[in-house]
Write an enzyme that holds these catalytic residues in place. Structure first.
Site: not given
Lengths: 392, 379
Positions: A127, A129, A244
């Site tokens: 959660g 963007s 990431e």
């Protein structure tokens, strides 16, 4: 300088190859080979098979199930997995929330979440963007106001990938609206069964349901679900996004998909002839193979030389070029399928090969790759600013 | 697997960089040097010899230093950084490589020893006006009573005018032979001219010109030629990496310092994004060229030609991209002979078209795609 892997690393590669080609259930690898979507249950079984072998979350601290592997070994693990047609451990669990909890969470939060996160007993959704906070993430507006021992959360998240499967969602929420936008953000874990939380699907251009909007209407969250300190969420998010980008170049899966495209091309010409005889097709494949080689070697340079902990400057190339090539191969597939690429809705009884029917949805779906995880324009900005020192 | 230089290799790089940086302190110095024949500086060549750079790839018993492709790569990359016009790849790697691989013990000691000392500069006369990148020559070799003569035309022969010794490829029965031709040989006419990158090339006409076989008389040396060319392709890759790195650095500096509309050019994202893409091209090329060097160092010899083709293709793409963008991002100044970057683009273009351009190698690679499932860079 040396080309060969060390005997230890070569043995490690053999071990990984053997594991991924024999220990992951056959039906899962076959679904990947057919270029079909995996079910939630298949993704869970795949990660649990890896976790049972102790290799689902090698990037975590050893005490929480991680492995003391070198960056090169982690790269080999990731490559062999993709080459074998095995879906990587769910990124939201393994690469995103897990490392953040392990690095910044309290002992209580670690014990509560990490084992279940590694085993995909909890399916995490991301959660981050919001409708008005995409690449400019720090401008997010979802608020969490403390009332007693609870936060009351209001707002909306979007692009929540596979959120329809989510048990929990890790969020960035604004806990202090009075300070600089990066300084008022916290990292909060929210049970997706909480009253006031709703998930709405977003249908994508390929007809798939992969991403969602998540709405928070006075959702009450215990303060014990806060990771680390209040208003330090931006630091944790930067840590997460840094992770990431590691291994974000999907080299192995793109290589596998290209090899498969080549195999498909062998009989995809008129009357079952080989399209590989077409010089333009052959040249396109040869060039993609060469570009993938350059990408893979760049990834190897990065991991082989980052033992001192500092990321190699070339690492920013990986996301950018990795997604460019990933997309190029999906495009090649559509070209190879030719008119059969139109038969996306064909069912039983169709004479169009199954592999041809999925080419266009795949092509359309993978336009996402150069957008998520820091769009390719953001990557260029990083290269220009951080590496070349070009700061506007 | 290791992509890093050891301390001796780093010391070699620093020494060569120091020497060449002094010899070519600006592109204007290079421009002056390339104006007069032979288009390079004999003193700089001598200093490279004294440093040992010219004998690096040759065996000690042949008068060399027994180093390997990594050391050659280091020198070539430094040559590229200042686009030094000295014929390192052409004379040492290519012509020297042929002698090292095909020559008799006597020929090796005589030629390579003098080459390492800087007193003999050979050139490989292989390309013909109608040959493109074909390996098969039309120059013919005939033998009579143990004496050999060559007839035909080689052109353009890089460094062919100044060369102290020509190594000429010619048709023999059953293949391609290699021959040594002395500069004063009868029936030899050399016409030297400038090339667009400041270099020199020559038309080499042979009319029943006496020649000495390199190695066994009449033997087919096609495999030797292919291997020497692969080594030179990889070394050219390193020369290009040096040139591309400098072109990108210069462009980056220009974007930081040049002001237009009252602000530095780097204010404009349209420009900085293009510089970022140049960096991506450079790093991808660096990865492939370095890998090809490692294949040459300790990989399977059967993989060498394909690795060299892969490197040449990647460098061709990167060289064109970086060379073109370096000029464009500079604007008008990049077009001028007084400024550096245009010369780098020029040199990158010359290297691209020596020993097979990108399209040539892509064609070759596209004929091999059926023979493998994936390309695995590890042995």
């Amino acid at each position: 300088m040396k080309l060969q892997l060390s005997p230890e690393d070569a043995a490690f590669r053999e071990e990984m190859h053997a594991f991924f080609t024999t220990q992951i259930p056959q039906d899962i690898r076959e679904t990947v080979a057919a270029r079909r979507e995996l079910s939630k249950e298949q993704i869970v079984r795949s990660m649990q098979a890896m976790n049972a072998a102790g290799i689902a979350v090698p990037n975590w601290p050893v005490e929480w199930g991680g492995k003391d592997w070198t960056p090169l070994q982690r790269h080999i693990w990731h490559e062999e997995m993709q080459l074998a047609g095995v879906v990587p451990p769910l990124a939201f669990n393994a690469s995103m929330v897990g490392p953040v909890i392990a690095a910044f969470g309290s002992q209580e939060i670690k014990e509560r979440f990490l084992p279940k996160t590694a085993n995909l007993d909890i399916w995490w959704a991301q959660g981050f963007s919001e409708p008005d906070a995409g690449s400019d993430l720090a401008s997010l507006r979802t608020t969490a106001v403390k009332e007693g021992d609870e936060y009351v959360v209001n707002g909306q998240k979007t692009w929540t990938t596979l959120g329809q499967h989510g048990d929990w969602i890790f969020t960035l929420v604004r806990t202090d609206p009075t300070v600089k936008k990066q300084a008022g953000i916290s990292f909060l874990l929210i049970d997706m069964t909480s009253p006031g939380l709703t998930v709405r699907p977003i249908e994508l251009i390929d007809g798939s349901h992969e991403v969602n909007e998540v709405f928070f209407d006075n959702v009450r969250v215990p303060v014990s679900n806060l990771v680390g300190e209040e208003n330090k969420g931006w630091d944790y998010a930067k840590f997460l996004l840094g992770n990431e980008r590691v291994g974000v170049a999907p080299v192995g899966s793109t290589k596998r998909t290209l090899a498969q495209a080549k195999e498909y091309a062998r009989t995809a010409g008129p009357g079952g002839t080989s399209l590989l005889e077409d010089p333009l097709v052959a040249a396109e494949i040869a060039e993609l193979e060469n570009d993938l080689l350059a990408l893979e070697l760049t990834a190897l340079r990065v991991v082989a030389n980052s033992a001192d902990g500092k990321p190699h400057p070339a690492s920013s190339v990986l996301k950018l070029q990795g997604t460019v090539l990933q997309q190029a191969v999906t495009e090649l597939w559509v070209d190879l399928a030719g008119p059969n690429a139109l038969a996306t809705g064909a069912g039983e009884g169709s004479d169009v090969p199954d592999l041809a029917r999925t080419t266009t949805p795949n092509y359309l779906n993978y336009r996402k790759a150069s957008i998520y995880g820091g769009s390719n324009e953001v990557q260029r900005q990083i290269i220009a600013g951080t590496i070349l020192g070009l700061r506007g | 697997m290791d992509f890093t230089l050891d301390s001796e290799q780093t010391a070699l790089r620093d020494a060569v960089r120091g020497l060449l940086g002094k010899a070519y302190d600006s592109s204007e110095t290079r421009r002056q040097v390339t104006k007069t024949d032979p288009g390079w500086d004999e003193k700089t060549w001598q200093r490279l010899a004294e440093m040992g750079a010219l004998g690096l790839p040759f065996a000690e018993e042949d008068g060399g230093f027994g180093a390997g492709p990594v050391e050659v790569a280091i020198v070539a990359e430094e040559i590229g950084r200042v686009i030094a016009p000295e014929p390192y790849v052409e004379a040492v790697v290519l012509a020297g490589g042929l002698v090292a691989a095909a020559g008799t013990a006597e020929q090796r000691a005589e030629i390579l020893g003098a080459l390492a000392e800087g007193t003999l500069v050979p050139a490989f006369a292989h390309t013909e006006p109608a040959s493109r990148y074909s390996e098969t020559p039309t120059v013919t070799a005939t033998t009579s009573g143990g004496a050999w003569t060559l007839t035909g035309v080689k052109e353009p022969v890089l460094g062919g005018g100044r060369a102290d010794l020509l190594i000429v490829s010619a048709l023999v029965e059953g293949g391609t032979g290699l021959f040594l031709v002395q500069p004063d040989a009868a029936g030899l006419t050399r016409t030297s001219y400038s090339t667009f990158d400041g270099g020199r090339a020559a038309r080499v006409a042979l009319d029943a010109t006496p020649a000495t076989p390199l190695g066994a008389p009449g033997a087919d040396q096609s495999a030797v030629i292919a291997t020497a060319i692969a080594g030179a392709q990889i070394a050219y890759g390193h020369e290009s990496l040096g040139a591309m790195a400098f072109a990108l650095e210069t462009t980056t500096e220009y974007l930081k310092s040049r002001k237009q509309f009252g602000v530095p050019l780097m204010t404009f994202q349209a420009l900085t994004f293009r510089a970022a893409d140049m960096y991506v091209s450079l790093e991808l090329a660096r990865s492939t060229v370095t890998w090809a060097t490692l294949v040459q160092l300790d990989g399977d010899p059967a993989d060498l030609h394909e690795a060299a083709s892969r490197a040449k293709l990647q460098v061709s793409k990167a060289g064109r991209h970086i060379g073109q963008e370096a000029i464009q991002l500079h604007g008008g100044i990049g077009m001028t002979a007084e400024y550096s970057v245009g010369h780098y683009t020029s040199r990158l273009t010359a290297i691209d078209h020596a020993l097979g351009d990108g399209r040539h190698h892509l064609t070759a690679l596209s004929r091999t795609i059926d023979g493998h499932t994936i390309v695995d860079p590890l042995p």
